[in-house]
Design a protein around this motif. Structure first.
Motif, short mmCIF file in Angstrom:
data_model
loop_
_atom_site.label_atom_id
_atom_site.label_comp_id
_atom_site.label_asym_id
_atom_site.label_seq_id
_atom_site.Cartn_x
_atom_site.Cartn_y
_atom_site.Cartn_z
N SER A 147 36.52 45.85 46.85
CA SER A 147 36.27 45.82 44.40
C SER A 147 36.37 47.09 43.92
CB SER A 147 35.33 45.07 44.40
OG SER A 147 35.02 44.04 44.84
N PRO A 158 37.10 44.45 32.69
CA PRO A 158 37.18 44.43 34.65
C PRO A 158 35.55 43.85 34.50
CG PRO A 158 38.15 46.13 33.49
CD PRO A 158 37.32 45.36 32.67
N ASP A 201 40.16 48.70 44.69
CA ASP A 201 40.45 48.20 43.42
C ASP A 201 40.05 48.48 41.77
OD1 ASP A 201 41.53 45.90 44.91
OD2 ASP A 201 40.32 44.29 44.05
N GLU A 261 41.67 38.37 37.42
CA GLU A 261 41.24 39.56 36.94
C GLU A 261 41.69 38.93 35.64
OE1 GLU A 261 42.49 43.50 40.06
OE2 GLU A 261 43.30 43.26 37.94
N GLN A 262 42.13 37.92 35.12
CA GLN A 262 42.71 37.30 34.32
C GLN A 262 42.46 35.93 34.44
OE1 GLN A 262 45.50 35.11 34.43
NE2 GLN A 262 45.26 34.95 36.38
N TYR A 277 42.60 50.40 38.94
CA TYR A 277 42.18 50.29 37.60
C TYR A 277 42.32 51.25 36.40
CZ TYR A 277 40.69 48.32 32.85
OH TYR A 277 40.17 48.55 32.39
#
Length: 710
Positions: free
Chosen positions: A299, A333, A302, A526-527, A306
């Motif tokens: 994570s 986020p 990630d 993420e969405q 981002y």
């Protein structure tokens, strides 16, 4: 049942978690605000009683939000001149208990001189306007204020009051949003005015037909109202589940105009979530805490990606980064301040960013004025950032007008880029003739192709019959899969489900060093607009049980009668094992669908398939069941090694050969009747079935809710 009934005051784990969040935030809020303000206010607008029954022992314990606030204020009294506590409780019995317990606690509070208590035995909505008038008259000395709104139901807090509360920029709200109860009663016509008042809009009505999961649609609508109507800058939600199973009870929403307060609350919420997902997941939390798996290092990787992409080519202060990642609110986020610091320090160590420490006093420190320079490209190659330069050349989303099942036309994505990863399954033309099959045009996420199982009738045997390796699984380039998926998720506004199991078994790569589930699910999480669909005959769900959150995931298990599976579904796990996997995922909070397909009219088929239905419902209730009968394209028949199933195909359609019409009707009617009469279950659809069959069964194909769509 009265609100004062002791059954409502059992001190369960989810209540304890809520009180922990409240207490920890007050312990941070009081010193910060008290330092710069002579007076601060705490409003407990549904204060309740101060005695609970401890669920494990049955003993009465003195606790509750009023006592929590008083005890913390007593310890931190050196930070303020006056703390005014407003305790508001409607129920007379609860109010009396509140008064009695607070009076008894006075001897344990050393700094009563700095604490003033104002109690009201009334509905918060009834006294709210008086409170606002009081605050306006004394505004210079009473700001800032913290409101804890913890109702039993959802009818006591009109949105106009929330808007009024947040009109003071120094006011914060910590709110229990009863999403389970709202979803349960939202279709009742007599509650229309109640929900209009709750949301401050009638837009909640669209949720009745929304493709989103109701709880997600509801919490998103409420937060949208907070930002658009109440003009709050920051909000965050913490999911709270039942102590007994992974079922959402409510969300705790924190709304504030203060970035520091927002950051502190997110950090507190993160620490309280055993799995690093801003949630209390009931029985899963106990397991997670015992394993000490608080946050997956992937994570952080990630987050590094981002940040590199979001701020590419910029030199920006850390404090400004904290502000910008919160805008817009629905794309913020799921990370706490500690994670941003960790990610940036790691990027600095890898020489991916340069940090100019303007005010930090330590070489590894990071303050809000320190400036971070992000490169335009990727000067130092490291594995987890290798895909970032490619993002400069983004694949294009291509659109096309499609005729829907109801006859209307809609412009939808036909493919992303070259269509090798995301493309629309539109091989079935609009159904016109009675022998035409009905199939909605859904999106495929073609991350791989092939399958490790050997089902005799699998259409992939025909599709891949000319490949040298046949149906042997082949995985596509994950970087390309991610690039195309992110392009789609970031731009496409029409909610879609992306099917990962049309040309591959979705779980066939779970034993690899980089399982597909752990790769793709975090991208979708993420969405909150689109979902990913896993279709499988596997029972390899170990990775899935470790993944949280998984709100944007739908699991679909293909099942068959045991007799049929043993004969023609070679290599696949037994039906019992697949059902058990479905049960575990359902219990873990996944949406689990079932495909009973293909139904084969073997000898004594009624007994075999009714037993299958019983097996399923003994273990769990699927979100949806899709029925399909045996069928075969000519290419499938030609590519099959075992053609013994071919004898059951008697009829032609525009999707190959099918079982004779009357036999199919009898099979469907039998199972649908059993589901309806024995289990009161109606979420049933047909797969690749003809117009004539839908009509014969009295089902409206225009309202189809089959496996691959919303």
């Amino acid at each position: 049942m009265k609100n004062s009934a002791l059954e409502k005051w059992e001190y369960r784990e989810h209540t304890r978690v809520k009180h922990i969040l409240l207490g920890k935030y007050l312990a941070a809020w009081i010193p910060i605000l008290g330092k710069y303000n002579r007076r601060i206010c705490y409003f407990d607008t549904f204060a309740g009683r101060c005695e609970y029954v401890y669920e494990k022992t049955g003993n009465t314990i003195q606790t509750g939000s009023p006592l929590i606030a008083l005890k913390i204020a007593d310890k931190l009294s050196g930070y303020f001149s006056k703390l005014i506590c407003f305790f508001i409780e409607k129920d007379k019995d609860n109010f009396k208990n509140l008064e009695n317990v607070v009076e008894r606690e006075k001897s344990n509070i050393k700094n009563w001189g700095k604490i003033e208590i104002i109690k009201e035995n009334d509905e918060f909505a009834n006294v709210a306007d008086e409170i606002f008038q009081y605050l306006e008259n004394e505004k210079s000395i009473l700001a800032p204020s913290f409101f804890f709104l913890d109702p039993f139901g959802f009818s006591g807090i009109p949105f106009r009051i929330i808007t009024k509360v947040l009109s003071n920029p120094k006011t914060e709200v910590f709110f229990t949003f009863m999403v389970r109860d709202i979803a349960r009663f939202i279709e009742l016509p007599e509650l229309e005015d109640t929900f209009n008042n709750l949301f401050g809009t009638n837009s909640w009505k669209s949720i009745l037909t929304s493709p989103q999961k109701p709880e997600i649609a509801l919490i998103n609508l409420y937060r949208e109202q907070l930002h658009k109507v109440a003009n709050v800058k920051y909000s965050w939600a913490f999911r709270v589940c039942s102590s007994e199973k992974v079922e959402t009870l409510y969300y705790l929403i924190h709304a504030t105009n203060n970035l520091k307060g927002h950051s502190i609350m997110k950090d507190i919420m993160f620490k309280q979530s055993a799995q690093g997902n801003f949630a209390y997941l009931g029985p899963q939390d106990i397991t997670a805490r015992s394993q000490m798996k608080l946050f997956d290092i992937n994570s952080i990787e990630d987050l590094e990606k981002y940040l590199m992409e979001r701020f590419k080519g910029e030199t920006i202060a850390y404090g400004k980064i904290q502000e910008e990642v919160c805008i817009p609110w629905y794309l913020e986020p799921p990370y706490a301040d500690r994670h941003y610091r960790q990610a940036l320090r790691e990027l600095e160590r890898e020489k991916m960013v340069r940090i100019n420490r303007v005010t930090s006093k330590t070489p590894r420190g990071l303050s809000k004025h320190d400036e971070i320079t992000f490169p335009r490209g990727n000067p130092v190659a490291v594995d987890f950032l290798s895909s970032i330069p490619k993002l400069a050349i983004k694949p294009k989303n291509y659109y096309k007008e499609y005729q829907q099942l109801d006859g209307n036309k809609e412009t939808l994505v036909s493919r992303v880029g070259d269509g090798s990863i995301i493309t629309r399954f539109d091989k079935t033309p609009p159904a016109i003739k009675q022998t035409n099959v009905v199939c909605p045009h859904f999106l495929e996420l073609k991350w791989a192709y092939g399958c490790p199982f050997d089902c005799a009738w699998c259409y992939l045997k025909g599709t891949f019959r000319f490949r040298p390796s046949g149906m042997k699984p082949v995985i596509k380039d994950y970087e390309k899969v991610e690039l195309h998926t992110r392009r789609f998720l970031s731009e496409v506004t029409t909610p879609e489900i992306l099917n990962t199991g049309e040309i591959a078994d979705s779980l066939m790569w779970e034993n690899s060093s980089k399982p597909f589930s752990k790769f793709i699910i975090p991208i979708f999480e993420e969405q909150n607009r689109h979902k990913v669909l896993f279709v499988t005959k596997s029972d390899n769900i170990k990775n899935l049980l470790e993944i949280n959150p998984h709100n944007q995931v739908i699991m679909s298990f293909s099942l068959n009668a045991d007799e049929v599976a043993k004969r023609w579904e070679r290599g696949a796990p037994s039906v019992d094992r697949r059902i058990e996997a479905g049960r575990k995922l359902s219990q873990a909070g996944y949406e689990v669908r079932i495909r009973i397909d293909p139904i084969v009219p073997v000898l004594d088929w009624r007994s075999h398939y009714t037993n299958l239905i019983k097996q399923i419902f003994t273990n769990f209730v699927p979100a949806r069941i899709t029925l399909g009968s045996l069928r075969g394209l000519q290419s499938t028949i030609n590519g099959a090694t075992d053609k013994s199933w071919r004898e059951y195909l008697k009829e032609n359609s525009n999707w190959g050969k099918k079982v004779e019409f009357n036999t199919r009707y009898e099979m469907y009617a039998t199972l649908i009747s059993q589901l309806k009469e024995k289990y009161n279950y109606k979420e049933v659809a047909l797969c690749k079935e003809t117009l004539a069959m839908w009509a014969k069964l009295g089902m409206d194909y225009r309202k189809i809710k089959c496996n691959c769509v919303w």
